[in-house]
Design an enzyme around this catalytic site. Structure first.
Site, PDB file in Angstrom:
ATOM      1  N   ASP A 535      31.983  50.633  43.748  1.00  0.00           N
ATOM      2  CA  ASP A 535      30.582  50.972  44.012  1.00  0.00           C
ATOM      3  C   ASP A 535      30.130  51.999  42.978  1.00  0.00           C
ATOM      4  O   ASP A 535      30.956  52.625  42.312  1.00  0.00           O
ATOM      5  CB  ASP A 535      30.424  51.506  45.449  1.00  0.00           C
ATOM      6  N   GLU A 615      55.148  34.334  22.321  1.00  0.00           N
ATOM      7  CA  GLU A 615      54.207  35.019  23.213  1.00  0.00           C
ATOM      8  C   GLU A 615      53.934  36.448  22.730  1.00  0.00           C
ATOM      9  O   GLU A 615      52.810  36.948  22.838  1.00  0.00           O
ATOM     10  CB  GLU A 615      54.767  35.055  24.640  1.00  0.00           C
TER      11      GLU A 615
END
Ligand code: GLA
Length: 730
Positions: A535, A615
């Site tokens: 928020d 990777e």
């Protein structure tokens, strides 16, 4: 000045660049709401209000001959329960004599330069000369209870904030049973409600539905913002989409119990009331005391959701987030949580850190499990000193080694909580919430500390401040991992227990304020089991929040999509994690995990030693790519190009530099299809007359071609492939 008062017509008008908000002080002194919407010039919008005699909608005493005047039908700015407005109200008050209600009439107003602030609470701030404030005072002339309505107008940013202050100017104490931050009446129009619901690991899912003749509620009684209902709604017309239509956003800047009610009344007026939830709320207001509500951030867009989101992104980035990292580049981090969970020691951590540093990661974050007797999530919370069994010699040697690798060091804390099995709880059982003579509800086997108490705040402040002062810690992940129940403070008298939930939130803000002030160089990241406390109030203290505990990129697209309606990318914590994913078990390519995490603050949450050489090279490339596009992503304009709720087989979104000079287009195929149709998207926000060149290619497109014709991706297949296309204006 963006605020005007017309004395002859008794009109108060707020103007932003593209919206107008207007109120009228009427003949009886009621503050009527006239208009909020697309900008209107030189208008008195009271011509729109028609008053008719409506059955069972009574009349104020002095208007009794005028039966067409009723508080039950008039659009108003702030109303109290009990005096004739039978719709949802902002205020519910029990007066000193036991009667209910306040008959609020206008007594005056003040217009000030700059943006008001709210004592002891976060609120949107003004960077100097960009906002004005209007404070309107209404009063009940019998009890002398006042409500002061605050309006902050950010003209250029198309934002209006609202808050209320209830002041007892009378001589008897009163009790507030409800004190909302704002009431907004929308007398005309047919609206859809868009809201953001969810659950742990699946926050802020978008739902849209037409309003019905009822009171609909978006709320949390969990003592916290919640994964379940974000305190943010949009009302839009039925046809509104990303680029067209009327949209109103209302976002509550608060991290505790909240409630947004939306009522469609008998005459199709829509009323929105937003504020602290009234469940277990009761505030005692003695003579000369005042109660400040938290703030609501409102914006209006005449052009659909994209503009509305851009307005929120701008205000949150520039006028809500604070501190050193507000607009500065933030380090790419690696977090050990999904790599080790509680099972680690210094050696294991350094092994991860070494490899991460070698790949180009800039900060190592030590997650849960480094303190007290914390070997599982059943114990240790509250004991904020190092577990030397896991970390011999404490944090200092670990941090030193990590710093020597060229990386910053960050740490996880959960200051608001305590386990029963902890020294803190054994010493102070009364510091945790529980109802007298009952066993409390357990959540993750932990209890919530009573932050309404100053002694609790001080103890935790001292413990965390010591940790940060004694160690070179440059980042803190502030977690909060359960809902509040049994909210009862052993330090409060019986009649004040209704204040405890709100005082808890104020206590947390105070601690956040003290720590962020004392350690201005530390980057704070909010967290609550992922995005359970996402928020604008938390963003006032920490410019980023861990968006969700769900790191599956395909699920994350939906979570980040929903979050993006109100919150900028720079606030969304997002990491590349291992595959198969720990939450869903899904296997996805590393590239796709990178593309999704890059639409957030970006980092890793895996053991890089387990990656193949190929990777590892991919990680090096990702880090280079993220750095290259850092400002475009974090500061650019964000465009949603597809709606994952609609179930298409791909998702696309885009960043455009504020000056239109650069574009990053992202696409993820979320359900591979055989013999698939080509993926085609129309870009947005480009300069139509300019030419854009694609990275690494000679191909040049005009902005108008990309926006009106679109871009067609080459055919791809496989498991969840993704692509990024970067174009630069030439
Ligand atoms: C919460 C957080 C996770 C992790 C764990 C540690 O669930 O969201 O990221 O920090 O706590 O216990």
């Amino acid at each position: 000045m963006s605020i005007r008062y017309d004395e002859s017509q008794k009109l108060l008008t707020l103007d932003t660049k593209r919206s107008t908000y207007q109120m009228l002080v009427d003949q009886y002194g009621f503050l009527q709401h006239l208009y909020y919407g697309r900008k209107v010039e030189k208008a008195n919008m009271s011509y729109m209000t028609g008053n008719y005699d409506r059955g069972f909608s009574g009349n104020p005493y002095e208007a009794k001959e005028n039966r067409s005047f009723s508080l039950d039908t008039l659009p108003q700015e702030y109303t109290s329960f009990g005096v004739g407005d039978f719709r949802i109200n902002g205020l519910s008050v029990v007066n000193g004599d036991g009667s209910y209600g306040a008959d609020f009439r206008y007594v005056g107003h003040r217009i000030e330069q700059g943006k008001y602030s709210i004592p002891n609470m976060p609120s949107v701030y003004d960077n100097g000369g960009e906002a004005d404030t209007l404070i309107i005072t209404l009063m009940d002339h019998v009890t002398r209870l006042q409500v002061r309505l605050y309006y902050g107008v950010f003209e250029e940013k198309d934002i209006i904030t609202r808050a209320a202050e209830i002041v007892n100017v009378g001589s008897l104490p009163v009790k507030l049973e409800k004190a909302a931050s704002m009431c907004l009446d929308m007398p005309f129009g047919q609206w859809d409600l868009v809201h953001f619901h969810g659950r742990h690991c699946m926050e802020r899912q978008v739902e849209r539905a037409p309003l019905i003749h009822s009171i609909q509620t978006i709320a949390s009684k969990r003592g916290m913002t919640s994964h379940h209902h974000n305190p943010f709604i949009i009302l839009c017309d039925h046809e509104a989409n990303e680029d067209h239509g009327d949209c109103y956003g209302m976002m509550f800047m608060y991290s505790g119990n909240h409630k947004t009610e939306i009522e469609v009344d008998q005459l199709e007026n829509v009323r929105v009331v937003m504020g602290i939830h009234d469940a277990q709320f009761m505030w005692n207001l003695n003579p000369h005391e005042s109660f400040h509500t938290p703030e609501v951030i409102m914006t209006y867009s005449a052009n659909g959701f994209t503009t509305l989101s851009h307005n929120y992104h701008t205000i949150i980035r520039h006028n809500v987030c604070r501190g050193k990292y507000k607009l500065a580049s933030r380090p790419i981090l690696i977090n050990n949580w999904e790599a080790t969970y509680f099972d680690f020691n210094s050696e294991k951590l350094l092994h991860i850190a070494r490899q991460a540093a070698e790949l180009g990661v800039e900060m190592f974050v030590l997650d849960d499990g480094w303190f007290g007797a914390r070997n599982s999530d059943n114990e240790g919370l509250g004991d904020w000193y190092v577990n030397e069994q896991k970390l011999p010699g404490g944090l200092t040697p670990l941090i030193k080694e990590i710093n020597n690798m060229g990386m910053k060091f960050g740490i996880w804390i959960e200051p608001e909580m305590v386990n029963e099995n902890s020294n803190l709880y054994r010493a102070h059982p009364d510091w945790a919430f529980s109802a007298p003579n009952r066993h409390p509800m357990m959540g993750r086997n932990q209890l919530v500390l009573d932050f309404s108490r100053q002694d609790v705040q001080d103890y935790i402040y001292d413990a965390i401040a010591k940790l940060l002062a004694e160690n070179n810690i440059e980042y803190v992940k502030w977690d909060m991992n359960r809902s509040l129940a049994d909210v009862y403070s052993y330090q409060m008298p019986r009649e004040r227990q209704g204040e405890v939930s709100h005082r808890y939130v104020l206590g947390v803000y105070k601690l956040m304020q003290r720590l962020t002030e004392r350690f201005p160089n530390v980057l704070f990241e909010g967290c609550s089991g992922g995005g359970g406390r996402f928020d604008p109030a938390i963003l006032y203290y920490s410019p980023q929040i861990w968006c969700s505990d769900d790191t599956d990129p395909i699920e994350r697209i939906k979570i980040q999509y929903g979050t993006s309606f109100g919150y900028p990318v720079s606030t969304m914590g997002a990491h590349v994690s291992a595959s198969p994913n720990h939450q869903t078990g899904r296997t996805t390519p590393l590239n796709t995990r990178g593309v999704v995490a890059m639409s957030g603050t970006f980092g890793y949450e895996l053991d890089p030693n387990k990656l193949s050489e190929e990777e590892k090279n991919e990680v090096r490339r990702q880090i280079a790519t993220f750095k290259k596009y850092y400002w475009l992503i974090q500061d650019g304009l964000y465009y949603r190009l597809t709606n994952p709720e609609r179930g298409s087989y791909y998702d696309a979104w885009q960043f455009v530099a504020q000056d239109g000079s650069e574009v990053l287009l992202n696409m993820v195929m979320n359900s591979p299809q055989p013999n698939a149709a080509q993926i085609h998207v129309r870009l947005k926000g480009l300069d139509p007359d300019a030419l854009y060149q694609m990275d690494g290619e000679d191909r040049v497109f005009s902005g108008s071609a990309l926006m009106y014709g679109g871009y067609t991706f080459p055919l791809v297949n496989g498991d969840y492939p993704s692509m990024q296309v970067h174009l630069v204006r030439i």
